[in-house]
Design a protein around this motif. Structure first.
Motif, PDB file in Angstrom:
ATOM      1  N   UNK A 193      12.886 -15.230 -10.107  1.00  0.00           N
ATOM      2  CA  UNK A 193      12.923 -14.113  -9.170  1.00  0.00           C
ATOM      3  C   UNK A 193      11.597 -13.953  -8.423  1.00  0.00           C
ATOM      4  N   UNK A 194      11.724 -13.545  -7.146  1.00  0.00           N
ATOM      5  CA  UNK A 194      10.604 -13.029  -6.363  1.00  0.00           C
ATOM      6  C   UNK A 194      10.886 -11.555  -6.154  1.00  0.00           C
ATOM      7  N   UNK A 195       9.909 -10.717  -6.449  1.00  0.00           N
ATOM      8  CA  UNK A 195      10.108  -9.279  -6.301  1.00  0.00           C
ATOM      9  C   UNK A 195       8.945  -8.654  -5.540  1.00  0.00           C
ATOM     10  N   UNK A 196       9.267  -7.648  -4.737  1.00  0.00           N
ATOM     11  CA  UNK A 196       8.258  -6.868  -4.022  1.00  0.00           C
ATOM     12  C   UNK A 196       8.272  -5.465  -4.608  1.00  0.00           C
ATOM     13  N   UNK A 197       7.072  -4.969  -4.912  1.00  0.00           N
ATOM     14  CA  UNK A 197       6.921  -3.673  -5.576  1.00  0.00           C
ATOM     15  C   UNK A 197       6.065  -2.743  -4.728  1.00  0.00           C
ATOM     16  N   UNK A 198       6.364  -1.452  -4.814  1.00  0.00           N
ATOM     17  CA  UNK A 198       5.522  -0.419  -4.214  1.00  0.00           C
ATOM     18  C   UNK A 198       4.805   0.296  -5.363  1.00  0.00           C
ATOM     19  N   UNK A 199       3.492   0.086  -5.464  1.00  0.00           N
ATOM     20  CA  UNK A 199       2.738   0.625  -6.586  1.00  0.00           C
ATOM     21  C   UNK A 199       2.695   2.150  -6.598  1.00  0.00           C
ATOM     22  N   UNK A 200       3.016   2.776  -5.456  1.00  0.00           N
ATOM     23  CA  UNK A 200       2.992   4.237  -5.407  1.00  0.00           C
ATOM     24  C   UNK A 200       4.169   4.866  -6.149  1.00  0.00           C
ATOM     25  N   UNK A 201       5.241   4.107  -6.276  1.00  0.00           N
ATOM     26  CA  UNK A 201       6.435   4.698  -6.885  1.00  0.00           C
ATOM     27  C   UNK A 201       7.007   3.834  -7.997  1.00  0.00           C
ATOM     28  N   UNK A 202       6.166   3.005  -8.585  1.00  0.00           N
ATOM     29  CA  UNK A 202       6.632   2.149  -9.667  1.00  0.00           C
ATOM     30  C   UNK A 202       6.571   2.930 -10.983  1.00  0.00           C
TER      31      UNK A 202
END
Length: 224
Positions: free
Chosen positions: A81-90
């Motif tokens: 998997x490749x995943x994109x995360x938003x650290x503000x709402x993780x």
């Protein structure tokens, strides 16, 4: 490493293997570290791990920040998997990514383009995938032999300076330069490059200066 004092300081050690790491943009004191399927945030000022996120089921191979939005992080994993995360709402418990793309086999790397409008991943299914568009919804698949020798590091494609080209090594001791406009591959060869290039870095300030390493040797290329 303090360049002025010419000194190295150990800021963190672990009994577990660290397979990937990335420094937060505009924050010299913070690191993201990949342990197995977990990513941990480390603060040098306190010398402590601040957060631990279970982002993948298997080893996290790369961690890369979006060049225009440091809250966005792309991870690649052996789990395919490749995943994109938003650290503000993780969330700490069962974190949820904002974008997920599945490969049929392990993904060795995933990097944002210099503008942040693209994402390139390298997989052991012998593909290089390029995503573009506002939500990375447009996909271009490029066939490439990514089966490196067991004695070599895995191949990982990186972006050129303006996002028009991608660089990746091949087993013929050459560099494949792939155009993102038409997917045409042009090999770079030199009689001096006697090893298979596996790792690449573009100079952040000098466009046209490319470094690659493989087999214990470092090679520098300059665009004429």
């Amino acid at each position: 490493m303090d360049m002025e004092k010419e000194m190295l300081d150990i800021i963190y050690t672990s009994e577990f293997s660290i397979f990937s790491l990335s420094q937060l943009p505009h924050d010299d004191n913070s690191l993201l570290l990949g342990y197995g399927g977990k990513v941990k945030s480390f603060d040098e000022r306190t010398g402590k791990i601040i957060n631990v996120w279970e982002m993948h089921e298997q080893r996290v191979n790369t961690i890369d920040f979006h060049p225009a939005n440091s809250n966005l992080v792309a991870t690649s994993s052996k789990d395919g998997f490749v995943r994109i995360w938003d650290l503000r709402c993780i969330g700490k418990d069962q974190p949820k990514s904002i974008k997920e793309v599945a490969h049929n086999r392990a993904v060795q790397s995933a990097y944002f383009s210099p503008t942040g409008n693209g994402l390139v991943s390298t997989s052991t299914e012998d593909t290089i995938c390029v995503w573009s568009g506002p939500d990375f919804e447009n996909l271009s698949i490029i066939k490439h032999n990514n089966k490196a020798s067991p004695r070599l590091s895995s191949f990982r494609a990186i972006w050129g300076w303006n996002g028009s080209y991608i660089f990746i090594g091949n087993m013929q001791r050459a560099i494949d330069v792939i155009s993102t406009e038409n997917n045409i591959t042009t090999p770079l060869r030199s009689e001096y490059m006697t090893n298979v290039p596996c790792r690449f870095a573009t100079h952040p300030y000098k466009e046209g200066l490319l470094a690659c390493a493989g087999g214990g040797k470092l090679f520098l290329w300059t665009k004429m």
